[in-house]
Design a protein around this motif. Structure first.
Motif, short mmCIF file in Angstrom:
data_model
loop_
_atom_site.label_atom_id
_atom_site.label_comp_id
_atom_site.label_asym_id
_atom_site.label_seq_id
_atom_site.Cartn_x
_atom_site.Cartn_y
_atom_site.Cartn_z
N UNK A 401 0.81 -1.19 0.09
CA UNK A 401 0.24 0.20 -0.13
C UNK A 401 1.00 1.14 -0.09
N UNK A 402 0.73 2.16 -1.00
CA UNK A 402 1.57 3.25 -1.01
C UNK A 402 0.68 4.55 -0.64
N UNK A 403 1.44 5.11 0.42
CA UNK A 403 0.71 6.43 0.93
C UNK A 403 -0.47 6.25 1.70
N UNK A 404 -0.51 6.66 2.89
CA UNK A 404 -1.58 6.84 3.57
C UNK A 404 -2.34 5.58 3.76
N UNK A 405 -1.45 4.43 4.30
CA UNK A 405 -1.90 3.16 4.42
C UNK A 405 -2.52 3.13 5.85
N UNK A 406 -3.76 2.46 5.71
CA UNK A 406 -4.57 2.15 7.05
C UNK A 406 -5.27 0.93 7.01
N UNK A 407 -5.25 0.13 8.32
CA UNK A 407 -5.62 -1.21 8.27
C UNK A 407 -6.63 -1.00 9.52
N UNK A 408 -7.90 -1.48 9.24
CA UNK A 408 -8.87 -1.20 10.35
C UNK A 408 -9.39 -2.65 10.62
N UNK A 409 -9.76 -3.05 11.87
CA UNK A 409 -10.40 -4.33 12.07
C UNK A 409 -11.04 -4.26 13.49
N UNK A 410 -12.43 -4.69 13.06
CA UNK A 410 -13.40 -4.30 14.50
C UNK A 410 -13.01 -5.26 15.63
N UNK A 411 -12.85 -4.71 16.84
CA UNK A 411 -12.49 -5.58 18.05
C UNK A 411 -13.53 -6.55 18.16
N UNK A 412 -13.05 -7.77 18.42
CA UNK A 412 -13.92 -8.96 18.22
C UNK A 412 -15.23 -8.94 19.02
N UNK A 413 -14.94 -8.39 20.23
CA UNK A 413 -16.06 -8.56 21.30
C UNK A 413 -16.72 -7.17 21.68
#
Length: 528
Positions: A401-413
């Motif tokens: 991922x080039x520039x402004x990489x962002x990973x999002x994951x909903x907390x499981x609980x």
């Protein structure tokens, strides 16, 4: 032995001509010349026998036709001729009919010819065993197989045929075969115009050549210019691909086809199936353009990769295939989905590029949205995303991922989100599952830590030069911070709203594509 006319058919033709007969004055058949005349009512049943001499044939004429033969029986009372031996009937400059035997009725103007029959007109030659010729409606008819040779290249065979002289049109029925040096056409019914070479098909039809095979149940083909239009169960088979559509236009000169509505294009070499409602295929250039609900499916082991967009352009041969999907492009497979303004896939490089179009001069893109992919529960965004595939297995190998990489994951609980951001991102896959991520430059993270009982222990928020994130069972498992700059852990009750989102946070989990049908769902546009 004298050949007898089919009485039933002759009577039918006679009845068709009755209306014309009553409105016209009957004229007598004229004997122009003959070497010998013989009349014997007992021997020849009211017939005058006309026989040629050593120099000239018997010559007869009647209202615009001239007839020559070796011998003729003339029934004067019924205005009727039976002609034998090297018979030739000429009508102006339109018809030259030759045979071994001919009957002609001067009242009905109907002729019946048999034995080596050949009808010549300016644009074609018809050969058959027997032929009916109606001068009133200017039609010729055969029902015992015939062959028509068009002046240029086409030869047509059929069991039944009718020729409309003024229109220069043939209607062929049963066991129809049109032979051309470049292709053969077989059909159950063919209407053919000899002057312009236009052919119309009615019924199951095949056009077979070395380069392509065409099938339809209704269609048109221009034999002079080698192009055609096919509808109703239309299909074109090339060497390594097949096109299905409601209607197909084909130009043999440039190996070009355009298809409309309910299109399915199967590429057997690349194990691809492409669908849409309009397509243009340039076979010699190994290129294809498809739009209107365009979608391409590529087989990848037991799974398939689907790409959908407003328009898909495919270029290159099987080893150098490039797929360009643009305007609202989307991708889906069981463990991966995503969307972008444009998706480019290069087979030889094993590279899929998710590209965001941000042309400020183009007012149609007032709102832009970063490319996005989903791997199981993970949402990954950035200005540009590259997916690398293993060439031999087509499995996902790595992610950039080039520039402004962002990973999002909903907390499981809980209701919070695990988050990672930075300038660039490098991810590694194993068996199509994301196993690790490296965040380069300006790395930030928010992570909800839980114990073995899945109880929330604390929430970590930090900044580092780099981050390495490990995944387990498709969820974030632990984060390794490299050159941490700042950071703090918070109990849940102290983690207020101002801390819950990193800069650039944009929850788009509702855009995740979970099935093939969802590729076509409309998504409300939101600015990043």
């Amino acid at each position: 032995m004298k050949k007898k006319i089919n009485k039933y058919l002759f009577t039918s033709l006679f009845l068709i001509s009755l209306t014309n007969l009553f409105s016209q004055e009957r004229t007598r058949i004229q004997i122009d010349s003959a070497g010998f005349f013989e009349k014997n009512d007992v021997k020849f049943s009211d017939a005058t026998v006309l026989t040629r001499d050593n120099k000239n044939k018997v010559k007869i004429s009647h209202e615009g036709i001239e007839l020559w033969c070796n011998q003729a029986y003339f029934y004067e009372k019924s205005n009727y001729i039976e002609a034998y031996g090297d018979v030739v009937l000429i009508q102006g400059d339109t018809i030259n009919l030759s045979s071994q035997y001919l009957e002609y009725n001067g009242n009905t103007k109907i002729a019946f010819a048999s034995g080596d029959v050949e009808l010549i007109e300016p644009t074609s030659v018809l050969s058959t065993d027997s032929l009916y010729f109606n001068r009133i409606n200017q039609q010729a008819f055969y029902n015992n197989f015939g062959r028509v040779i068009k002046v240029k290249e086409d030869t047509i065979y059929s069991k039944i045929g009718k020729f409309f002289i003024e229109k220069k049109k043939y209607e062929f029925r049963e066991n129809v075969l049109l032979k051309n040096p470049r292709y053969n056409i077989t059909t159950s019914r063919l209407d053919f115009y000899t002057e312009n070479g236009h052919a119309y098909f009615y019924g199951p039809t095949e056009i077979i050549s070395d380069e392509s095979n065409i099938f339809c149940e209704l269609g048109f083909y221009d034999t002079n210019y080698d192009n055609g239009y096919f509808i109703k169960k239309s299909r074109i088979d090339f060497n390594n691909s097949t096109i299905y559509a409601d209607s197909i236009y084909f130009d043999r000169n440039i190996n070009f086809a355009s298809a409309t509505n309910n299109i399915k294009i199967i590429d057997t070499i690349n194990a691809n199936t492409t669908r849409g409602n309009y397509a243009e295929i340039f076979k010699d250039k190994d290129s294809m353009y498809i739009t209107q609900k365009a979608i391409i499916a590529s087989k990848q082991g037991v799974d398939s990769l689907y790409i959908h967009s407003d328009t898909i352009l495919i270029t290159g041969n099987e080893d150098n295939r490039i797929i360009r999907a643009f305007k609202n492009a989307r991708i889906f497979k069981q463990d991966l989905s995503g969307r972008a303004d444009s998706i480019h896939y290069n087979k030889s490089k094993g590279l899929a590029q998710f590209i965001n179009i941000n042309n400020k001069k183009d007012l149609s893109f007032k709102k832009t949205k970063k490319p996005i992919i989903f791997n199981f529960n993970n949402q990954i965004t950035g200005d540009t995303i590259h997916l690398k595939f293993q060439k031999n297995t087509n499995k996902i190998d790595s992610l950039i991922v080039y520039n402004n990489a962002f990973v999002l994951e909903k907390d499981s609980l809980g209701i919070g989100f695990n988050q990672i951001s930075g300038k660039a991102l490098y991810g590694g896959f194993y068996n199509n599952e994301l196993k690790s991520i490296d965040i380069i430059k300006n790395a930030e993270s928010i992570y909800y830590l839980r114990n073995d009982k899945q109880e929330l222990v604390t929430i970590d928020r930090s900044k580092s030069a780099k981050l390495k994130v490990y995944f387990k069972a498709n969820e974030m498992d632990r984060i390794q911070k490299i050159n941490q700059i700042d950071g703090k852990t918070y109990p849940e009750n102290e983690f207020n709203d101002n801390l819950k989102e990193l800069k650039g946070f944009n929850n788009r989990l509702d855009e995740k594509i979970n099935s093939i049908n969802e590729l076509f769902n409309k998504i409300k546009e939101r600015e990043n």
